[in-house]
Structure formats: structure tokens, C-alpha cells
Design an enzyme around this catalytic site. Structure first.
Site, short mmCIF file in Angstrom:
data_model
loop_
_atom_site.label_atom_id
_atom_site.label_comp_id
_atom_site.label_asym_id
_atom_site.label_seq_id
_atom_site.Cartn_x
_atom_site.Cartn_y
_atom_site.Cartn_z
N SER A 268 44.35 44.33 45.70
CA SER A 268 42.98 43.85 45.75
C SER A 268 42.00 44.85 45.15
O SER A 268 42.02 45.11 43.96
CB SER A 268 42.63 43.49 47.20
OG SER A 268 41.50 42.67 47.26
N ASP B 266 41.86 49.95 31.63
CA ASP B 266 41.26 49.18 30.53
C ASP B 266 40.28 50.02 29.71
O ASP B 266 40.16 49.83 28.50
CB ASP B 266 40.55 47.94 31.08
CG ASP B 266 41.53 46.93 31.65
OD1 ASP B 266 42.71 46.98 31.27
OD2 ASP B 266 41.11 46.08 32.47
N LYS C 230 47.45 40.93 44.03
CA LYS C 230 46.58 39.98 44.74
C LYS C 230 45.23 39.93 44.03
O LYS C 230 44.40 40.82 44.18
CB LYS C 230 46.39 40.36 46.20
CG LYS C 230 45.54 39.33 46.94
CD LYS C 230 45.35 39.69 48.40
CE LYS C 230 44.57 38.58 49.12
NZ LYS C 230 43.18 38.50 48.65
#
Length: 684
Positions: free
Chosen positions: A467, A478, A492
Site C-alpha cells: 500500500s 520511477d 495492494k
């Protein structure tokens, strides 16, 4: 401290929990649904079809899934029903969609009432079997994964299978050192508890189990709780009780750890994981273990809870562990769960590599916490970002060479903190995207252009990182700001909301029904709660964290794969997908070329490390054992296997996280992460 929780939610498909009676007795009366159950079934079906993130059809396909889920919940091990029973139930396979919309509950009550009658006869067989000596010289084998087997053709065939089941259970206890008389006594008590459990089922239990067979067919994080279960859930979430700091539920014959509360006594041991089964409980350092297989969760909780400062010991076994593996013992000192203690911790480690000593700042983040009340008041409030920023500033004053952020076992927490924490390492920019079921996309940004730390950064994660922790790690990856190592994270990528059905369905009974001396509020019907998925998370690149999670740049050897223990192991988990990328500025700190050089260095070190090669060998053995379903019922053969197994787990045991401030020599992943970071420092 209040917080926005984005942690791993688990479907509450367990039965309502009651204390066991002294003298178990069967109730032969059939259970029947109430009008309230029928009303909730209709409303919940319509509500979920309108507001769940995934628009689904209430059709024959859904009906078939609900049918299979429900039969699995009732007879998971295929040990009670025969083919004749299943063939009779099959007529309902494709009619449950209509039943859900009309409030028809014929199938679940037919199945449960049949089960109760079958169990009465099965219990008599078990008592007779346990009255005879065990044959531990048997040349037979048994299949431990009965849910994959076909249904028995007759009661005689089931009798034969039950003889193997009981002998297999007895053999496991004998291998753990129990005497034959003690084994028989333990099994007798275990199945008496089963009888008590079956006898105490109420219509509410049947209804909750059936509704969760329905919600599980939609997605694994959507669930329904009857009023009593919802009330207990809210008490558990308040985290104000003295005990071990864990949320438990029944799964089949076991009491399973659903969640471990950060800051609680069990969390501090770092010796337990979500989805561990609790096999036994002992009081104090010298007490004997009480077998709790077959117990209801409420009864187990009464045994586990106790006065602050006292000791309780648990026997734990991982859900996905090989059937032949031995449980591990965990010693816990009971105390009040203190959420404020589940905070980030920092320390400076020294790592020697190639004749040089590196100073590494280690930050362990157990969860993403934030005092929202304090923040609203403008007070000096506690938060993950503020604590980590202080550590980073202290580290730089000490002249550290690099930083490790340890996210292992971090199940999530405050989304705001995941965003703000990312901002300590990057200039302003997007961190995560959120998409609603209606297709609206919101981009959550870090708006602070300052950067607290711009040096070498490594994120260590494992399969329980989920999460909010995946949002942070995904953003660092990224932006190419740092290196991600360890295991693939949980995956999740969804958000849930709790809905109190009383808000929609509650109405007071007429005054004439009011009991003397009451306000009338006690007379109201209660309808329970729905937990449903409403949003999905996406990385700034547009990739979802759902199912895939964050794939490490350098994957460490691991006994587990995501398809067995992560979100992708759940058949109805929402799919992975992609949306449009956000506009963001690549930091270019970790380039593709640098990643390849780091992987090459890691691979060479792996081949030259005796400990890591031992780990790889143990993992291969572990996976073979995990895939094994057929086991001997002969004591001498199993004893030989056990002795061999005990010598094959030395390195795997070192994969467990050690607490910050402790000796980390036995933390294999952390030590290897430190070596990778020294490579990153040199190559940068």
C-alpha cells in the site's frame, strides 16, 4: 494518534465467535434466515453493484463463483460432503444471482443444515477411532492438500480418508515429542471443540459466511460483517487492549494472524508474519502448550490476552509453509498496544567492504503514521516525514556515505506521509495517481521544492511491504532517485471504505414494542457493515501497483513468489492495468547502465558467498517440500525426514528482519542491502 489507514484489509469470512460450553450438545433444529438477512442481502447486492470500483454483473458467472466459494468455506478440505451431496447442491450453481437480488437464502441454509447433521455422525466415528491405539508403523500415505481432491463417492470412502487424517495429525504430534496417551487426549478435546463450534452456529453465522462468499467473488478486500463482528472489528482497530497486538480470525481449522499492529508486543519480536497460523498457546516461560487447533477466535483471544507484564508463548506456522515443517516458538511479554511506539527509528551502521569502512544511515519505517488532529490544530505533531527528516539531518552531520530505508513488513498507513516522505528525496512533482470507479484520475503531488537528502539511497522491501510503502518505493524508482532491493512487494493497489448499513436501513421499532425501562434505541435492528473497494492507485508512470507491486531493481534470493503470497495469489484480486503517465522530471541518479553494473556486482558476490549459496540451496529444498502433498504415515520414515529438514533451514531463518538497534549479523537481507549500497556509493 489518528491516521488514514491504507493498510492491507482482509476479508472477514470467518464465523461469529462465541465462548465454548462445558458440555457440547447438538441442536438438531434447522437454522433459518430472518427477514433482516433477506433485506440486507438485497441491499448489499445492489449497493456493491452500484458503488464498487469494479463494475460487475450479477449473472450466472458470478453465481458460479459464489457457489464454489461457499462450499469451500463450509467444507474446505472435502472431508464431510460426498458426491451425492454436491450433486444435489449443483442445481443452485447458476441461480444464486437471482437469489442475491431477491433475498433468497435457500442454498446457504440447506448446505449448513446438512453439514450439521453430517458432522454428528462424523464425530461419532472420530470418537471411536481415537479410542483405539495408533498404528505408527503404517505403510500408507495421505494427501495433505485435500481441497484439490475430488469429493468422496461414499461415506465408506470418507471413513478411510478420516482414518488417515487422524493418524496424520497424531503422527505430527508424536514427532513433536507428545506421548500416545497425550495425543489421543489432545485430539479428543480438539474434536469436542469442533462439535461445540458446530452446535453454536446461529443463522447470523450462516448469513455472514454466505455474504462473504459473494463479496470474495468480487474482490478479496470487499467483505460483509454482521453487527457483532463489526463491533469487534471496531474494538480491534481502536488498539486500546492489553495483549500481543494482533488481529486474528478463523481460517478453516486454524486461528490465523490477519494483521500485526505496529508498536505492539508481537510486532516488536519481529518473529511473526501475517497469515501465520497459531497452533498452540502457553502461559509464562514454563507453562505447557495448549493445542488451539479447532478453537474459535474468541476463545483463543481469551487465552492469549492477559495482564500487562506477563509472558505468553505461541507456536506459529506460516500458512504457506511445507506441511512437514515444524512450528516456531515465539515468546511475548503482554503490554498495552502503544501506537505511538510504532515510529521510525534511525541508526548509523558501519560496513566494511574491499578494505574500506562505509558509514550507512539506516532508517526503519514500520508504518506511515501522522497525527492528523495535531496537524489540523497547527500544533507540533508527530509524523513519519518529520521524524525521517530529523534522522537525515543528523546523518549528514555525522558524514554518512549513504542511506538505507527499510520498508520490510510495512503494510501501509497515511497516504499524505508517503507523499511528503518522497518529497524529502526529490524536488516537487507528482508522487501517485488515484483513479475512482467512475474513471476520474487525481494526481497527488509533493509541492515542496526543497530536498533534504540527495546522496546515495537504497530502499529495502519484502513481500509484506504494501500500500503506502509501495507508493513511496514506486515513486523513488520511477524518478530514478534510488535503488530498490529485496523481494517483490505485496501488490495492494486498492483503497477500501467502510460503510455502516445502519445509515441506510436502520429504523426504530414502533413504541409499542419498547421494553419497560429502555429508550427504544436498544430495540432497533442492526444491519452490519460493508467494506468495499472504491479506488485504485497508479504510479506516476501510469503503471498500477495492483498485483505487481514494486519489482526490485535487484531481487534477493527468496523462498516465496508473489503468485503464492502476494495480492496476485488471490484469484479475484482486481487486475493490473495502466493509465496515462504524469509529467515528471527524471532525477537520473540511478540509470539503466548503473543498474546493470550493480546487478553484475551482486551476482558475482552471490556466487562467491558461502552463506548466500547455502540460502539458494535451502530455498530449492524448501520449494520442493512446499509442493509436496503426499506424506508417509510411518513414524520412522517421517522422523528421518524431520531430522533432514532441521538441517536445511539455517540460512532461511536469517531472512527475518531484526529490530533497529539490535545486532544485525543474523539479518541476511539487511547485510546484503548494505553491500549493494556500498557498490552504489562507489559506482556513483
Amino acid at each position: 494518534m489518528k491516521k488514514l489507514v491504507l493498510t492491507l484489509f482482509v476479508s472477514f469470512s470467518c464465523l461469529t465467535l462465541f465462548a465454548q460450553s462445558e458440555t457440547p450438545k447438538y441442536s438438531y433444529e434447522d437454522l433459518e434466515p430472518s427477514n433482516t438477512h433477506k433485506r440486507v442481502e438485497q441491499f448489499a447486492t445492489q449497493f456493491l453493484s452500484n458503488y464498487h470500483y469494479q463494475k460487475f454483473q450479477v449473472d450466472d458467472s458470478l453465481s458460479s463463483h459464489v457457489f464454489d466459494n461457499f462450499l469451500s468455506d463450509v467444507d474446505r478440505s472435502h472431508s464431510y460432503f460426498t458426491k451425492n451431496d454436491i450433486e444435489e447442491f449443483e442445481q443452485y450453481r447458476y441461480s444464486l444471482d437471482d437469489a442475491l437480488l431477491t433475498g433468497d437464502l435457500e442454498l446457504p441454509f440447506l448446505v449448513y443444515n446438512r453439514f450439521r447433521k453430517i458432522y454428528r455422525d462424523r464425530f461419532a466415528f472420530i470418537e471411536e477411532y481415537l479410542s483405539k491405539p495408533f498404528n505408527f508403523e503404517s505403510d500408507e500415505t495421505y494427501n495433505a492438500n485435500r481441497r484439490e481432491l475430488d469429493w468422496a463417492a461414499s461415506q465408506e470412502e470418507l471413513d478411510e480418508e478420516w482414518s488417515k487424517i487422524l493418524l496424520g495429525q497424531a503422527l505430527s504430534m508424536k514427532l513433536s515429542g507428545s506421548s500416545d496417551s497425550s495425543i489421543a487426549k489432545t485430539l479428543q478435546k480438539r474434536y469436542e471443540r469442533y462439535e461445540s463450534r458446530v452446535a453454536k452456529w446461529r443463522a447470523e453465522d450462516v448469513f455472514q459466511t454466505y455474504m462473504n462468499a459473494f463479496t470474495e467473488a468480487i474482490d478479496p478486500h470487499t467483505s460483509y460483517m454482521i453487527p457483532s463482528t463489526a463491533a469487534q472489528f471496531n474494538i480491534d482497530m481502536s488498539q486500546s487492549l492489553e495483549g500481543i497486538g494482533a488481529q486474528l480470525r478463523n481460517e478453516g481449522d486454524y486461528v490465523m494472524i490477519v494483521d500485526i499492529i505496529p508498536g505492539g508486543p508481537l510486532f516488536k519480536t519481529q518473529l511473526a508474519n501475517k497469515d501465520d497460523y497459531i497452533l498452540g498457546v502457553a502461559q509464562g516461560d514454563d507453562g505447557e502448550f495448549q493445542d488451539i487447533i479447532g478453537w474459535l477466535t474468541d476463545d483463543a483471544v481469551k487465552l492469549i490476552r492477559g495482564k500487562k507484564g506477563t509472558v505468553v508463548r505461541l507456536l506459529l506456522k506460516a500458512k504457506e509453509a511445507p506441511a512437514s515443517s515444524e512450528p516456531r516458538e515465539v515468546r511475548i511479554v503482554r503490554e498495552k498496544i502503544k501506537l505511538e511506539e510504532a515510529v521510525a527509528e534511525g541508526e548509523v551502521m558501519e560496513i566494511e567492504e574491499d578494505g574500506k569502512t562505509y558509514k550507512i544511515g539506516l532508517i526503519d519505517i514500520p508504518m506511515f503514521y501522522r497525527d492528523f488532529d495535531g496537524a489540523r490544530r497547527g500544533a507540533d505533531f508527530q509524523s513519519t516525514t518529520k521524524d525521517v527528516k530529523r534522522f537525515l539531518e543528523d546523518f549528514q552531520n555525522e558524514g554518512i556515505d549513504g542511506v538505507i530505508v527499510d520498508l520490510r513488513n510495512n503494510g501501509g498507513g497515511s497516504l499524505t506521509e508517503a507523499i511528503d516522505l518522497t518529497g524529502l528525496f526529490i524536488p516537487e512533482g507528482p508522487v501517485v495517481q488515484r483513479k475512482t470507479g467512475r474513471g476520474r484520475i487525481d494526481v497527488e503531488n509533493d509541492r515542496d521544492p526543497s530536498v533534504t537528502y540527495d546522496g546515495p539511497l537504497l530502499i529495502l522491501q519484502n513481500r509484506y511491504s504494501a500500500s503506502a510503502s509501495e507508493i513511496f518505493a514506486g515513486a523513488i524508482q520511477d524518478y530514478n532517485r534510488g535503488l530498490i532491493v529485496g523481494e517483490q512487494s505485496f501488490g495492494k493497489g486498492t483503497v477500501q471504505q467502510l460503510v455502516n448499513l445502519d445509515q441506510f436501513l436502520l429504523s426504530p421499532k414502533v413504541a409499542s414494542n419498547k421494553r419497560p425501562g429502555t429508550t427504544g434505541l436498544e430495540e432497533r435492528e442492526r444491519y452490519g457493515q460493508l467494506k468495499l473497494t472504491t479506488e485504485k492507485f497508479y504510479r506516476i508512470t501510469g503503471n498500477s501497483t495492483q498485483r505487481k507491486g514494486v519489482i526490485p531493481d535487484i531481487a534477493f534470493p527468496s523462498p516465496w513468489v508473489s503468485t503464492e503470497s502476494g495480492e496476485s495469489s488471490r484469484p479475484t484480486a482486481l487486475p493490473y492495468d495502466e493509465i496515462r503517465s504524469s509529467d515528471f522530471e527524471d532525477q537520473k541518479v540511478v540509470t539503466d547502465r548503473l543498474r546493470e553494473k550493480l546487478r553484475s556486482s551482486f551476482d558475482k558476490r552471490l556466487e562467491g558467498s558461502e552463506e548466500m549459496m547455502t540460502l539458494k540451496k535451502e530455498i530449492e529444498i524448501y520449494k520442493e517440500q512446499k509442493d509436496q502433498d503426499e506424506f508417509s504415515l510411518n513414524y520412522e520414515e517421517r522422523l528421518k525426514e524431520k531430522e533432514e529438514d532441521e538441517g536445511n533451514r539455517t540460512a532461511i531463518k536469517k531472512l527475518r528482519k531484526t529490530k533497529t538497534g539490535d545486532d544485525h549479523s543474523d539479518d541476511l537481507y539487511l547485510n546484503e542491502a548494505g553491500k549493494v549500497l556500498t557498490d552504489l556509493i562507489r559506482m556513483s
